[in-house]
Enzyme design. Sequence first.
Site, PDB file in Angstrom:
ATOM      1  N   ARG A  73      22.182 -12.527  55.157  1.00 20.84           N
ATOM      2  CA  ARG A  73      23.128 -12.444  53.968  1.00 20.84           C
ATOM      3  C   ARG A  73      22.574 -12.776  52.920  1.00 20.84           C
ATOM      4  NH1 ARG A  73      28.128 -14.601  58.064  1.00 20.84           N
ATOM      5  NH2 ARG A  73      28.005 -12.809  59.269  1.00 20.84           N
ATOM      6  N   ARG A 123      24.190 -19.569  56.224  1.00 22.70           N
ATOM      7  CA  ARG A 123      25.673 -19.648  57.629  1.00 22.70           C
ATOM      8  C   ARG A 123      24.685 -18.652  57.816  1.00 22.70           C
ATOM      9  NH1 ARG A 123      29.485 -16.791  60.362  1.00 22.70           N
ATOM     10  NH2 ARG A 123      30.717 -16.340  58.540  1.00 22.70           N
ATOM     11  N   HIS A 170      32.450 -14.358  50.830  1.00 19.38           N
ATOM     12  CA  HIS A 170      32.760 -14.757  52.878  1.00 19.38           C
ATOM     13  C   HIS A 170      32.694 -15.556  53.176  1.00 19.38           C
ATOM     14  CE1 HIS A 170      32.939 -12.422  56.488  1.00 19.38           C
ATOM     15  NE2 HIS A 170      31.928 -12.891  57.012  1.00 19.38           N
ATOM     16  N   GLU A 186      23.349  -9.114  64.796  1.00 23.19           N
ATOM     17  CA  GLU A 186      23.143  -9.475  63.375  1.00 23.19           C
ATOM     18  C   GLU A 186      21.853  -9.669  62.435  1.00 23.19           C
ATOM     19  OE1 GLU A 186      27.517 -10.646  62.457  1.00 23.19           O
ATOM     20  OE2 GLU A 186      28.152 -10.284  64.028  1.00 23.19           O
ATOM     21  N   HIS A 202      28.795 -11.907  51.219  1.00 17.00           N
ATOM     22  CA  HIS A 202      28.560 -11.145  52.792  1.00 17.00           C
ATOM     23  C   HIS A 202      28.092  -9.583  51.870  1.00 17.00           C
ATOM     24  CE1 HIS A 202      29.129  -8.313  56.279  1.00 17.00           C
ATOM     25  NE2 HIS A 202      29.283  -9.441  56.733  1.00 17.00           N
TER      26      HIS A 202
HETATM   27  P1  FAD Z   1      40.987 -20.311  59.612  1.00 18.99           P
HETATM   28  O1  FAD Z   1      40.779 -19.413  60.069  1.00 18.99           O
HETATM   29  O2  FAD Z   1      40.733 -19.409  57.794  1.00 18.99           O
HETATM   30  O3  FAD Z   1      42.431 -21.391  59.266  1.00 18.99           O
HETATM   31  C1  FAD Z   1      43.118 -21.864  58.657  1.00 18.99           C
HETATM   32  C2  FAD Z   1      44.332 -22.312  58.820  1.00 18.99           C
HETATM   33  O4  FAD Z   1      44.894 -23.294  57.944  1.00 18.99           O
HETATM   34  C3  FAD Z   1      44.998 -20.936  59.030  1.00 18.99           C
HETATM   35  O5  FAD Z   1      46.361 -21.238  59.810  1.00 18.99           O
HETATM   36  C4  FAD Z   1      46.151 -21.663  57.607  1.00 18.99           C
HETATM   37  O6  FAD Z   1      47.489 -20.658  57.324  1.00 18.99           O
HETATM   38  C5  FAD Z   1      45.948 -22.707  57.069  1.00 18.99           C
HETATM   39  N1  FAD Z   1      46.046 -23.628  56.441  1.00 18.99           N
HETATM   40  C6  FAD Z   1      45.111 -23.295  54.731  1.00 18.99           C
HETATM   41  N2  FAD Z   1      46.059 -23.928  53.948  1.00 18.99           N
HETATM   42  C7  FAD Z   1      47.025 -24.556  54.327  1.00 18.99           C
HETATM   43  C8  FAD Z   1      48.206 -25.221  54.089  1.00 18.99           C
HETATM   44  N3  FAD Z   1      48.233 -25.968  52.733  1.00 18.99           N
HETATM   45  N4  FAD Z   1      48.813 -26.146  54.212  1.00 18.99           N
HETATM   46  C9  FAD Z   1      48.687 -25.656  55.807  1.00 18.99           C
HETATM   47  N5  FAD Z   1      48.195 -24.606  56.606  1.00 18.99           N
HETATM   48  C10 FAD Z   1      46.944 -24.355  56.088  1.00 18.99           C
HETATM   49  N6  FAD Z   1      33.119 -15.766  61.544  1.00 18.99           N
HETATM   50  C11 FAD Z   1      31.587 -15.616  62.840  1.00 18.99           C
HETATM   51  O7  FAD Z   1      31.406 -16.390  63.646  1.00 18.99           O
HETATM   52  N7  FAD Z   1      31.915 -14.334  63.037  1.00 18.99           N
HETATM   53  C12 FAD Z   1      32.789 -13.121  62.812  1.00 18.99           C
HETATM   54  O8  FAD Z   1      32.453 -11.781  63.566  1.00 18.99           O
HETATM   55  C13 FAD Z   1      33.288 -13.671  61.579  1.00 18.99           C
HETATM   56  N8  FAD Z   1      33.836 -12.406  60.280  1.00 18.99           N
HETATM   57  C14 FAD Z   1      34.606 -12.395  59.846  1.00 18.99           C
HETATM   58  C15 FAD Z   1      34.784 -11.507  58.788  1.00 18.99           C
HETATM   59  C16 FAD Z   1      35.939 -11.553  57.982  1.00 18.99           C
HETATM   60  C17 FAD Z   1      36.401 -10.444  57.094  1.00 18.99           C
HETATM   61  C18 FAD Z   1      36.399 -12.923  57.328  1.00 18.99           C
HETATM   62  C19 FAD Z   1      36.865 -13.565  56.322  1.00 18.99           C
HETATM   63  C20 FAD Z   1      35.417 -14.574  58.231  1.00 18.99           C
HETATM   64  C21 FAD Z   1      34.705 -13.864  59.172  1.00 18.99           C
HETATM   65  N9  FAD Z   1      34.310 -15.263  60.117  1.00 18.99           N
HETATM   66  C22 FAD Z   1      33.031 -15.043  61.072  1.00 18.99           C
HETATM   67  C23 FAD Z   1      34.180 -16.166  59.232  1.00 18.99           C
HETATM   68  C24 FAD Z   1      34.977 -16.811  60.117  1.00 18.99           C
HETATM   69  O9  FAD Z   1      36.191 -16.229  60.637  1.00 18.99           O
HETATM   70  C25 FAD Z   1      36.357 -18.066  59.514  1.00 18.99           C
HETATM   71  O10 FAD Z   1      34.695 -19.033  59.438  1.00 18.99           O
HETATM   72  C26 FAD Z   1      36.099 -18.699  61.184  1.00 18.99           C
HETATM   73  O11 FAD Z   1      37.573 -18.105  61.236  1.00 18.99           O
HETATM   74  C27 FAD Z   1      37.595 -20.446  60.199  1.00 18.99           C
HETATM   75  O12 FAD Z   1      38.178 -20.818  61.282  1.00 18.99           O
HETATM   76  P2  FAD Z   1      38.937 -22.194  61.038  1.00 18.99           P
HETATM   77  O13 FAD Z   1      40.288 -22.109  61.978  1.00 18.99           O
HETATM   78  O14 FAD Z   1      37.917 -22.905  59.808  1.00 18.99           O
HETATM   79  O15 FAD Z   1      40.070 -20.883  59.429  1.00 18.99           O
HETATM   80  C1  SIN Z   2      30.608  -9.938  60.657  1.00 14.32           C
HETATM   81  O1  SIN Z   2      30.681  -9.084  61.135  1.00 14.32           O
HETATM   82  O2  SIN Z   2      29.839  -9.331  59.619  1.00 14.32           O
HETATM   83  C2  SIN Z   2      31.352 -11.023  60.286  1.00 14.32           C
HETATM   84  C3  SIN Z   2      30.515 -12.254  61.225  1.00 14.32           C
HETATM   85  C4  SIN Z   2      30.190 -13.469  60.576  1.00 14.32           C
HETATM   86  O3  SIN Z   2      31.245 -13.711  59.514  1.00 14.32           O
HETATM   87  O4  SIN Z   2      29.585 -13.999  60.679  1.00 14.32           O
END
Ligand code: FAD
Ligand code: SIN
Length: 495
Positions: free
Chosen positions: A277, A373, A338, A116, A231
């Site tokens: 990005r 990032r 993103h 990537e 993104h």
């Molecule tokens: P999240 O996975 O967003 O979880 C948040 C949790 O908190 C959820 O369960 C939600 O319901 C809960 N929550 C929020 N507010 C409240 C509240 N007030 N009360 C109770 N519960 C609440 N990163 C990579 O490293 N590689 C990738 O390939 C990649 N691809 C991506 C593709 C997409 C489409 C997106 C959107 C992001 C991508 N990212 C990627 C970024 C990465 O997915 C996220 O940064 C990461 O998953 C965040 O994880 P987290 O556990 O911090 O939050």
């Molecule tokens: C992607 O698959 O392009 C997203 C990866 C990331 O957010 O790190």
Amino acid sequence: MMQTDVLIIGSGIAGLAFAIKLAERKPKTDIVLVTKADRFESNTKYAQGGIAAVMDNIHSSFESHISDTLKAGKGFSNIQTVRMVVEKAPKRLQELIAWGTPFDKTSDGKWDYGLEGGHSVARILHHKDQTGLALEKALLQQLSRFKNIQFQTEVFATDLLVQNKRCYGAQFLDKNEQSFSIQSNITYLATGGSGQVFSKTTNPLIATGDGLAMASRAGAVVEHMAFYQFHPTALVTSKNPVFLITEALRGFGAYLINHKGERFVFKHHPEGELATRDILSEAIFKEMQKTGHDHVWLDCRHLDREALRSHFPNIILQCKKHGFNLFNEPIPVAPAAHYQCGGIKVNREGKTTLHGLYANGECASTGLHGANRLASNSLLEAVVFAHEAALSVASELKQNKTTAGFSGRTGSVSKNPVTTTVKTAHLKKALQELMYRFYLNKSLEMPLKPFGAEIDSLFSEIKKLSVYHKSSQSIWELQNMAETARLIINDTLYE
Ligand code: FAD
Ligand code: SIN
């Protein structure tokens, strides 16, 4: 009112990995894990590209992963944190594999590394183009092994219970919008990002900056909010969220072209489609401004069809659902909000500046990402910090057996029967559009100062609404989005 030893808010990778790690170490500790949605819904579920890690030093090295991360972060990353995350990555990835994450291998049994933007070599483990879904499934499966974890869905955290700079748990609304509190010795925020603050985002509807806004209201230090990452390649559709087209597809050889069919990104950076990005998003916004179109194109026509089918089945399917056949035609793409690079400031154990409060994942600022990032470093950060935080919490619990002593007011909500759905929707749209214009102006190096007054005025309108409607989740979310937006704008204008 409920009481527990440890309260975890969020069931994405940061929340689940921590819960598993802590429950393994402390089988007698009471852990309550809550999410405002169903068990799966999170940014994690939608992750596509994968997790960056140095799994062997033939393909890559710690030094090159560190150097790529620092280069992307433009001097704002913390070098010790970057080194810690990169060097601990292989062990954490081995655990994810042992927990059942099916990372892809090549036909000769080696890791099928993806490439990537910003990575000098291919070092990304993935499961086709749906790595996040595979991770959520594996983590939820593991979680179900532990009897000391109580998992509650559709429970919305509104505010932290804080007294004298110590956190004692949080206040919630249940699905009937009734208020209750959970008191805890340790509270761990894993509430994810805030992409919904913008009118075009890859983030699902849950990403409203709740944890960040709660921590900020409670007085925790929040930093680097100016560094919001767009993104470069989201599919152009009229809906929000927009569907992400993974960067791994460019790593696989897809080109960005303009309306004349020219590859224009080399004019902006020698690494072309594989520049970081920030560089690509800016180049695309400039091309869009020059041509007056709302998108550019991603061209896959020259790529091997069978290989595309096996690596990117979901992208092919989603494009088809939107009426695009990527084998025969370029697809329209544009940048979308993103990832929140800044957040609640934490140390290398995941501790915030409030006692008893930890944060991890996208809501936290660990020092890894700096100003931008590096692709696929987010899931990695969340698993590494989940481990560090679990060690720290396990030792804190050993030293401090007392249950929380919060004596402030809990459970008060003002109810107002007047329905405000239309007003909320209108203010939400205005906020999201304002923030998208703000980001666009920033990318095109246009004036930003007027946005300070604009956000203040919108913020006070939203605040008025929230004073009277403390029992409505959607109004809390709108207020949290407005607070996050204000932090982003103020950090950009005044820091
Ligand atoms: P999240 O996975 O967003 O979880 C948040 C949790 O908190 C959820 O369960 C939600 O319901 C809960 N929550 C929020 N507010 C409240 C509240 N007030 N009360 C109770 N519960 C609440 N990163 C990579 O490293 N590689 C990738 O390939 C990649 N691809 C991506 C593709 C997409 C489409 C997106 C959107 C992001 C991508 N990212 C990627 C970024 C990465 O997915 C996220 O940064 C990461 O998953 C965040 O994880 P987290 O556990 O911090 O939050
Ligand atoms: C992607 O698959 O392009 C997203 C990866 C990331 O957010 O790190």
